[in-house]
Design a protein around this motif. Sequence first.
Motif, PDB file in Angstrom:
ATOM      1  N   SER A 190       0.832  -1.196   0.000  1.00  0.00           N
ATOM      2  CA  SER A 190       0.000   0.000   0.000  1.00  0.00           C
ATOM      3  C   SER A 190       0.863   1.241   0.000  1.00  0.00           C
ATOM      4  CB  SER A 190      -0.918   0.003   1.226  1.00  0.00           C
ATOM      5  OG  SER A 190      -1.643   1.205   1.297  1.00  0.00           O
ATOM      6  N   THR A 212     -14.381  -8.902  11.131  1.00  0.00           N
ATOM      7  CA  THR A 212     -13.725  -8.232  10.000  1.00  0.00           C
ATOM      8  C   THR A 212     -12.264  -7.968  10.314  1.00  0.00           C
ATOM      9  OG1 THR A 212     -15.815  -7.192   9.338  1.00  0.00           O
ATOM     10  CG2 THR A 212     -13.799  -6.217   8.480  1.00  0.00           C
ATOM     11  N   ARG A 389      -1.811 -11.354   6.933  1.00  0.00           N
ATOM     12  CA  ARG A 389      -3.219 -11.421   6.535  1.00  0.00           C
ATOM     13  C   ARG A 389      -4.101 -10.485   7.361  1.00  0.00           C
ATOM     14  NH1 ARG A 389      -0.204 -14.879   4.853  1.00  0.00           N
ATOM     15  NH2 ARG A 389      -0.613 -16.166   3.014  1.00  0.00           N
ATOM     16  N   ARG A 392      -3.448  -7.010   5.806  1.00  0.00           N
ATOM     17  CA  ARG A 392      -4.163  -6.824   4.534  1.00  0.00           C
ATOM     18  C   ARG A 392      -5.644  -6.562   4.782  1.00  0.00           C
ATOM     19  NH1 ARG A 392      -1.625 -12.140   1.556  1.00  0.00           N
ATOM     20  NH2 ARG A 392       0.574 -11.468   1.596  1.00  0.00           N
ATOM     21  N   GLY A 393      -6.226  -7.309   5.729  1.00  0.00           N
ATOM     22  CA  GLY A 393      -7.633  -7.085   6.037  1.00  0.00           C
ATOM     23  C   GLY A 393      -7.890  -5.698   6.581  1.00  0.00           C
ATOM     24  N   ARG A 395      -6.199  -2.962   5.887  1.00  0.00           N
ATOM     25  CA  ARG A 395      -6.106  -1.991   4.783  1.00  0.00           C
ATOM     26  C   ARG A 395      -7.362  -2.036   3.905  1.00  0.00           C
ATOM     27  NH1 ARG A 395      -0.158  -2.958   4.685  1.00  0.00           N
ATOM     28  NH2 ARG A 395       0.779  -0.950   5.194  1.00  0.00           N
ATOM     29  N   LYS A 396      -7.876  -3.239   3.634  1.00  0.00           N
ATOM     30  CA  LYS A 396      -9.104  -3.339   2.837  1.00  0.00           C
ATOM     31  C   LYS A 396     -10.268  -2.681   3.562  1.00  0.00           C
ATOM     32  CE  LYS A 396      -7.893  -7.596   0.375  1.00  0.00           C
ATOM     33  NZ  LYS A 396      -8.265  -9.022   0.158  1.00  0.00           N
ATOM     34  N   THR A 397     -10.372  -2.910   4.858  1.00  0.00           N
ATOM     35  CA  THR A 397     -11.455  -2.300   5.626  1.00  0.00           C
ATOM     36  C   THR A 397     -11.341  -0.783   5.639  1.00  0.00           C
ATOM     37  OG1 THR A 397     -11.534  -4.274   7.027  1.00  0.00           O
ATOM     38  CG2 THR A 397     -12.587  -2.275   7.868  1.00  0.00           C
ATOM     39  N   SER A 398     -10.118  -0.289   5.771  1.00  0.00           N
ATOM     40  CA  SER A 398      -9.909   1.160   5.765  1.00  0.00           C
ATOM     41  C   SER A 398     -10.262   1.758   4.406  1.00  0.00           C
ATOM     42  CB  SER A 398      -8.459   1.471   6.124  1.00  0.00           C
ATOM     43  OG  SER A 398      -8.213   2.858   6.051  1.00  0.00           O
ATOM     44  N   ALA A 399      -9.917   1.052   3.347  1.00  0.00           N
ATOM     45  CA  ALA A 399     -10.230   1.564   2.010  1.00  0.00           C
ATOM     46  C   ALA A 399     -11.736   1.623   1.786  1.00  0.00           C
ATOM     47  CB  ALA A 399      -9.566   0.676   0.958  1.00  0.00           C
ATOM     48  N   LYS A 400     -12.460   0.606   2.190  1.00  0.00           N
ATOM     49  CA  LYS A 400     -13.914   0.611   2.036  1.00  0.00           C
ATOM     50  C   LYS A 400     -14.561   1.708   2.877  1.00  0.00           C
ATOM     51  CE  LYS A 400     -14.385  -4.305   0.977  1.00  0.00           C
ATOM     52  NZ  LYS A 400     -14.969  -5.607   1.411  1.00  0.00           N
ATOM     53  N   GLU A 403     -14.139   5.017   1.063  1.00  0.00           N
ATOM     54  CA  GLU A 403     -15.028   5.207  -0.082  1.00  0.00           C
ATOM     55  C   GLU A 403     -16.462   5.529   0.351  1.00  0.00           C
ATOM     56  OE1 GLU A 403     -14.680   1.647  -2.269  1.00  0.00           O
ATOM     57  OE2 GLU A 403     -12.573   1.964  -2.845  1.00  0.00           O
TER      58      GLU A 403
END
Length: 406
Positions: A190, A212, A389, A392-393, A395-400, A403
């Motif tokens: 990232s 999550t 892992r 990564r989870g 970062r995905k949660t932060s990105a969502k 948005e």
Amino acid sequence: MSTDAEQTPAAPPSPDSPPAARPRESAKPERAEPVRPVRLRPGAEPQRPVGPAGGSGTAARAAGPAPTGGPVRPKRPRAAEPPPPAAESAGTATSGGTVPPAGSGSAGATPPRLPPRPYAPPVPAVPPKPVGAPLHMASVLPSDIPRPEPEPPAERRSIARTVAAAVALVTGVGLVVGAATGSLLSDGPSAQATPGAYEVARGLWHATPVDTLFPPRLEGDGAGPGGADRVWVRVAVAPPADCKEGLDAALARELRRVGCEKLLRATYTDATRSSVTTVGMVFTAAGAAKMGRFEDRFDERELAARADMLPRAYGTETGPAAGFGAEQRATWTMRVLSDAPVVLYAVTGFADGRAVTEPQPANEAVHPDATTAPAQAGLGHDAEGIADRVERGLRKTSAKATESPR
């Protein structure tokens, strides 16, 4: 028997053949004017031939001897005249007979026709360009049409192309260097987070479901020793805690530099139930710049590899994590994230409760040549795989959340 003088020359026979072909003008041979024989009446004296002797042999003998004074100089042939009318094509009648046309080999031949004058185009107002000169469109376009710009000289074009190539090269090198620098400064896959995303990540600890942040099951494709697949199952989740009660003194003291807000933890075991791992996330109060300086401090002083900074384990009373405490910690990993106010760690030990006297950092335990008990058992791979892992989870949660903020 009569003499030659008393004989009357016979009239030339009428031509039965078609008129002679038109002579070619390309060779233009030198020839003399033919003698025009005159048809005499009986008893009249022969006239002298007009012009030099020529034509056919029969006409020359009928005309008599050549005039005195030497041969006549042959004249250059003149341009052919237009053909005479049909009435005059057989010759011109005189008092003494008929004179055949000039240039015929026999009497009565039709003179050559004059070819039509070739068409000559009008003389242009602008003289044509000399042969070999370049033709420009501006010289042939009408005055009301815009003239194209002349092409610059070859030397100027070469300089312009060289400058353009140099600019493109410098731009390309700048882009490559910038991309490489950004990759080196970024934390993992990232890039640096924007201020909005960074602030959103700060509140994830109380706004995100536990499943999550810490999924019940983690897939580790190729994460085991030798690229083997690993699977980890969650066996315990700790309630949110403060850093003072959830971490050892040395690590808690270091984290006060960035302001420890909340500590979240969960414990996993592998599919064989031979190892247990506690993974934790420390949410801080520091801004992005301060967290960046804290990350530099961690790297420069190698705080993540110091045994006194070893994170605490979270065990349970029953199950695979029962008895997982301070003496069972065998290996660990710790990392400061740059795109979120989070310090993430994972600590692993044996599930059978055996004690380890010399814990080993995970980055050393995963080395192929490592011979320690934690390395041989793959505990370093468990610590690194679970931490990767969970990160990564996050970062995905932060990105969502960035948005579509809650």
